[in-house]
Design an enzyme around this catalytic site. Structure first.
Site, PDB file in Angstrom:
ATOM      1  N   SER A   1       0.816  -1.225   0.000  1.00  0.00           N
ATOM      2  CA  SER A   1       0.000   0.000   0.000  1.00  0.00           C
ATOM      3  C   SER A   1       0.845   1.270   0.000  1.00  0.00           C
ATOM      4  O   SER A   1       0.378   2.325  -0.445  1.00  0.00           O
ATOM      5  CB  SER A   1      -0.886   0.027   1.255  1.00  0.00           C
ATOM      6  OG  SER A   1      -1.627  -1.150   1.357  1.00  0.00           O
TER       7      SER A   1
ATOM      8  N   CYS B   1     -10.948  -8.479  21.494  1.00  0.00           N
ATOM      9  CA  CYS B   1     -12.298  -7.916  21.331  1.00  0.00           C
ATOM     10  C   CYS B   1     -13.368  -8.679  22.116  1.00  0.00           C
ATOM     11  O   CYS B   1     -14.405  -8.096  22.452  1.00  0.00           O
ATOM     12  CB  CYS B   1     -12.654  -7.842  19.851  1.00  0.00           C
ATOM     13  SG  CYS B   1     -12.198  -9.290  18.918  1.00  0.00           S
TER      14      CYS B   1
ATOM     15  N   SER C   1     -16.254  -9.872  11.252  1.00  0.00           N
ATOM     16  CA  SER C   1     -15.323  -8.738  11.119  1.00  0.00           C
ATOM     17  C   SER C   1     -14.176  -8.849  12.116  1.00  0.00           C
ATOM     18  O   SER C   1     -13.140  -8.211  11.942  1.00  0.00           O
ATOM     19  CB  SER C   1     -16.050  -7.402  11.301  1.00  0.00           C
ATOM     20  OG  SER C   1     -16.602  -7.323  12.603  1.00  0.00           O
TER      21      SER C   1
ATOM     22  N   HIS D   1     -19.858  -9.030  19.035  1.00  0.00           N
ATOM     23  CA  HIS D   1     -19.619 -10.336  19.665  1.00  0.00           C
ATOM     24  C   HIS D   1     -20.622 -10.542  20.803  1.00  0.00           C
ATOM     25  O   HIS D   1     -20.748  -9.691  21.696  1.00  0.00           O
ATOM     26  CB  HIS D   1     -18.203 -10.395  20.259  1.00  0.00           C
ATOM     27  CG  HIS D   1     -17.102 -10.420  19.231  1.00  0.00           C
ATOM     28  ND1 HIS D   1     -17.312 -10.570  17.879  1.00  0.00           N
ATOM     29  CD2 HIS D   1     -15.743 -10.339  19.382  1.00  0.00           C
ATOM     30  CE1 HIS D   1     -16.150 -10.569  17.247  1.00  0.00           C
ATOM     31  NE2 HIS D   1     -15.182 -10.428  18.127  1.00  0.00           N
TER      32      HIS D   1
ATOM     33  N   ASN E   1     -17.286  -5.346  18.243  1.00  0.00           N
ATOM     34  CA  ASN E   1     -15.896  -5.816  18.269  1.00  0.00           C
ATOM     35  C   ASN E   1     -14.893  -4.863  17.632  1.00  0.00           C
ATOM     36  O   ASN E   1     -13.738  -4.829  18.071  1.00  0.00           O
ATOM     37  CB  ASN E   1     -15.780  -7.195  17.619  1.00  0.00           C
ATOM     38  CG  ASN E   1     -16.353  -7.251  16.236  1.00  0.00           C
ATOM     39  OD1 ASN E   1     -17.563  -7.068  16.063  1.00  0.00           O
ATOM     40  ND2 ASN E   1     -15.523  -7.476  15.250  1.00  0.00           N
TER      41      ASN E   1
HETATM   42  N1  LIG Z   1     -11.156  -6.942  13.692  1.00  0.00           N
HETATM   43  C1  LIG Z   1     -11.396  -6.891  15.008  1.00  0.00           C
HETATM   44  O1  LIG Z   1     -12.560  -6.963  15.479  1.00  0.00           O
HETATM   45  C2  LIG Z   1     -10.266  -6.741  15.988  1.00  0.00           C
HETATM   46  C3  LIG Z   1     -10.591  -6.434  17.295  1.00  0.00           C
HETATM   47  C4  LIG Z   1      -9.567  -6.296  18.237  1.00  0.00           C
HETATM   48  C5  LIG Z   1      -8.263  -6.439  17.852  1.00  0.00           C
HETATM   49  N2  LIG Z   1      -7.958  -6.751  16.574  1.00  0.00           N
HETATM   50  C6  LIG Z   1      -6.544  -6.885  16.240  1.00  0.00           C
HETATM   51  O2  LIG Z   1      -6.158  -5.719  15.494  1.00  0.00           O
HETATM   52  C7  LIG Z   1      -5.137  -6.064  14.553  1.00  0.00           C
HETATM   53  C8  LIG Z   1      -5.587  -5.661  13.151  1.00  0.00           C
HETATM   54  O3  LIG Z   1      -6.767  -6.391  12.833  1.00  0.00           O
HETATM   55  P1  LIG Z   1      -7.616  -6.124  11.513  1.00  0.00           P
HETATM   56  O4  LIG Z   1      -8.859  -6.909  11.713  1.00  0.00           O
HETATM   57  O5  LIG Z   1      -7.714  -4.664  11.234  1.00  0.00           O
HETATM   58  O6  LIG Z   1      -6.665  -6.800  10.385  1.00  0.00           O
HETATM   59  P2  LIG Z   1      -6.638  -6.573   8.806  1.00  0.00           P
HETATM   60  O7  LIG Z   1      -7.987  -6.123   8.327  1.00  0.00           O
HETATM   61  O8  LIG Z   1      -6.072  -7.809   8.238  1.00  0.00           O
HETATM   62  O9  LIG Z   1      -5.585  -5.349   8.597  1.00  0.00           O
HETATM   63  C9  LIG Z   1      -4.199  -5.511   8.759  1.00  0.00           C
HETATM   64  C10 LIG Z   1      -3.467  -4.195   8.504  1.00  0.00           C
HETATM   65  O10 LIG Z   1      -2.055  -4.404   8.677  1.00  0.00           O
HETATM   66  C11 LIG Z   1      -1.364  -3.946   7.521  1.00  0.00           C
HETATM   67  N3  LIG Z   1      -0.127  -4.724   7.322  1.00  0.00           N
HETATM   68  C12 LIG Z   1      -0.008  -6.020   6.923  1.00  0.00           C
HETATM   69  N4  LIG Z   1       1.298  -6.356   6.812  1.00  0.00           N
HETATM   70  C13 LIG Z   1       2.012  -5.249   7.151  1.00  0.00           C
HETATM   71  C14 LIG Z   1       3.401  -4.954   7.235  1.00  0.00           C
HETATM   72  N5  LIG Z   1       4.334  -5.886   6.952  1.00  0.00           N
HETATM   73  N6  LIG Z   1       3.772  -3.710   7.606  1.00  0.00           N
HETATM   74  C15 LIG Z   1       2.851  -2.762   7.893  1.00  0.00           C
HETATM   75  N7  LIG Z   1       1.515  -2.972   7.822  1.00  0.00           N
HETATM   76  C16 LIG Z   1       1.102  -4.214   7.465  1.00  0.00           C
HETATM   77  C17 LIG Z   1      -2.343  -4.127   6.393  1.00  0.00           C
HETATM   78  O11 LIG Z   1      -1.937  -3.318   5.292  1.00  0.00           O
HETATM   79  P3  LIG Z   1      -2.192  -3.722   3.730  1.00  0.00           P
HETATM   80  O12 LIG Z   1      -3.618  -3.326   3.423  1.00  0.00           O
HETATM   81  O13 LIG Z   1      -1.199  -2.894   3.014  1.00  0.00           O
HETATM   82  O14 LIG Z   1      -1.975  -5.187   3.624  1.00  0.00           O
HETATM   83  C18 LIG Z   1      -3.625  -3.660   7.077  1.00  0.00           C
HETATM   84  O15 LIG Z   1      -3.649  -2.243   7.103  1.00  0.00           O
HETATM   85  C19 LIG Z   1      -4.907  -7.576  14.717  1.00  0.00           C
HETATM   86  O16 LIG Z   1      -3.836  -7.807  15.598  1.00  0.00           O
HETATM   87  C20 LIG Z   1      -6.212  -8.060  15.333  1.00  0.00           C
HETATM   88  O17 LIG Z   1      -6.067  -9.248  16.078  1.00  0.00           O
HETATM   89  C21 LIG Z   1      -8.925  -6.884  15.619  1.00  0.00           C
END
Ligand SMILES: NC(=O)c1ccc[n+]([C@@H]2O[C@H](COP(=O)([O-])OP(=O)(O)OC[C@H]3O[C@@H](n4cnc5c(N)ncnc54)[C@H](OP(=O)(O)O)[C@@H]3O)[C@@H](O)[C@H]2O)c1
Length: 337
Positions: free
Chosen positions: A41, A149, A179, A242, A326
């Site tokens: 990105s 979450c 999500s 959730h 969540n």
């Molecule tokens: N979703 C939930 O409900 C939730 C709730 C609590 C906590 N979390 C935690 O929050 C974190 C993010 O979750 P998400 O659901 O947002 O995941 P996601 O939708 O998969 O997003 C991941 C993000 O990380 C970036 N990324 C991937 N590889 C990278 C790298 N090498 N260097 C820098 N950036 C990189 C991605 O960028 P690109 O688009 O460029 O790949 C994207 O912006 C996770 O640890 C998850 O466990 C999630």
């Protein structure tokens, strides 16, 4: 606007990153000045790199911003991070070492002894832990984390009960939204019309984080709550929110009225004028068939934990249902609070 603090979002294109943008773009204290994601990105305009998934439009100013490399050089001093744990483990310390305050959503450092794992209403008292971090001593930077979450909604509901009656055992079974797995997350063919009774590492995270959050700061470490906990985690075909079925055994007997009073009187942040903290962090719904994710997840602008179906439990003392959003209360909203 001139007095706002500049902030950056690491992982800005993902599910949680998008929530950060949605919640922080109009925030009275913060201004988003820096967005970073993976090399895929970096260098692109946000609108070309991110597949916007939320039901409010991507702010125009953000859509035109260029995504920076995920490197502390040129990043602001406050970073909201939404990275997968493996990437966070390597990347967040680099930002902390460079003097940034890193507010992390990943599990990478939640259980590390010198890293506070915080829900502001529950255990802001654990924040002094960050003074023990080597980054803090060397550059002023630090890492603070918010919980898994599913743990957040549960712990909000448990905290006032622990304070008033003490908790001996917790049994919880979750129904977690898709999500929660990020984007694209679980394949539609795996989840539509289905339930997946496994989310990698989730049960362990819920168990250990719940006890750390409800624990007490003793010197330079947190002593986890001395209670038994068993979590079952399931993925269900719900978009956001959730839901959890909970049974608890209390150390001191409590009536239904006493439990309801503990929840409704729980307002530990009242009077602090925090822009996104809900006035009523725990909302009780009396109807037999609530809470439900579609109907109740946006209570308190997505920041409330909604409880319902409080009734005696034939195995432990009391059982109830808890629901929380969540990606708002469970992630970006909690971090921004
Ligand atoms: N979703 C939930 O409900 C939730 C709730 C609590 C906590 N979390 C935690 O929050 C974190 C993010 O979750 P998400 O659901 O947002 O995941 P996601 O939708 O998969 O997003 C991941 C993000 O990380 C970036 N990324 C991937 N590889 C990278 C790298 N090498 N260097 C820098 N950036 C990189 C991605 O960028 P690109 O688009 O460029 O790949 C994207 O912006 C996770 O640890 C998850 O466990 C999630």
């Amino acid at each position: 606007m001139q007095n706002k603090l500049n902030i950056g979002i690491l992982g800005a294109t993902g599910m949680v990153g998008q929530r950060f943008i949605q919640l922080l773009e109009e925030h009275p204290w913060f201004q988003i000045t820096w967005l970073a994601a993976s090399d895929r990105s970096s260098g692109k305009r946000y609108e070309d790199a991110a597949k916007w998934r939320l039901d409010t439009p991507c702010p125009e100013r953000i859509a035109k911003m260029t995504i920076s490399p995920a490197d502390p050089d040129g990043a602001p001093r406050i970073i909201f991070a939404a990275l997968d744990a493996d990437i966070a483990r390597e990347m967040e310390p680099r930002f902390a070492a460079a003097g940034c305050a890193v507010v992390s959503n990943s599990s990478a450092f939640r259980m590390q002894e010198d890293v506070p794992l915080v829900i502001p209403e529950v255990n802001a008292s654990h924040l002094p832990l960050l003074e023990n971090q080597s980054w803090r001593k060397q550059s002023g930077g630090y890492i603070v984390t918010n919980p898994n979450c599913s743990a957040i909604g549960l712990v909000l509901a448990l905290k006032p009960l622990e304070e008033r009656f003490g908790i001996e055992s917790i049994f919880v079974s979750t129904m977690q939204a898709v999500s929660g797995a990020g984007y694209p997350g679980v394949a539609s063919l795996d989840i539509l019309g289905n339930v997946v009774p496994y989310i990698k590492n989730e049960e362990e995270k819920m168990q250990e984080e719940t006890l750390k959050l409800l624990g007490s700061l003793k010197g330079s470490r947190v002593e986890s709550l001395d209670a038994k906990i068993s979590a079952h985690c399931n993925r269900v075909p719900v978009e956001d929110g959730h839901t959890e079925s909970v049974s608890i055994k209390l150390r001191k007997k409590a009536t239904r009225e006493q439990i309801l009073a503990a929840w409704s009187e729980f307002k530990p942040l009242a009077g602090q004028d925090l822009p996104t903290a809900p006035a009523q962090p725990i909302e009780f719904v009396a109807a037999d068939d609530r809470p439900q994710p579609r109907l109740d997840r946006m209570r308190g602008n997505g920041m409330a934990s909604t409880v319902g179906r409080l009734r005696p439990c034939t195995l432990l003392d009391w059982k109830f249902t808890v629901l929380s959003h969540n990606t708002i209360r469970g992630a970006a909203g909690a971090a921004g609070e």
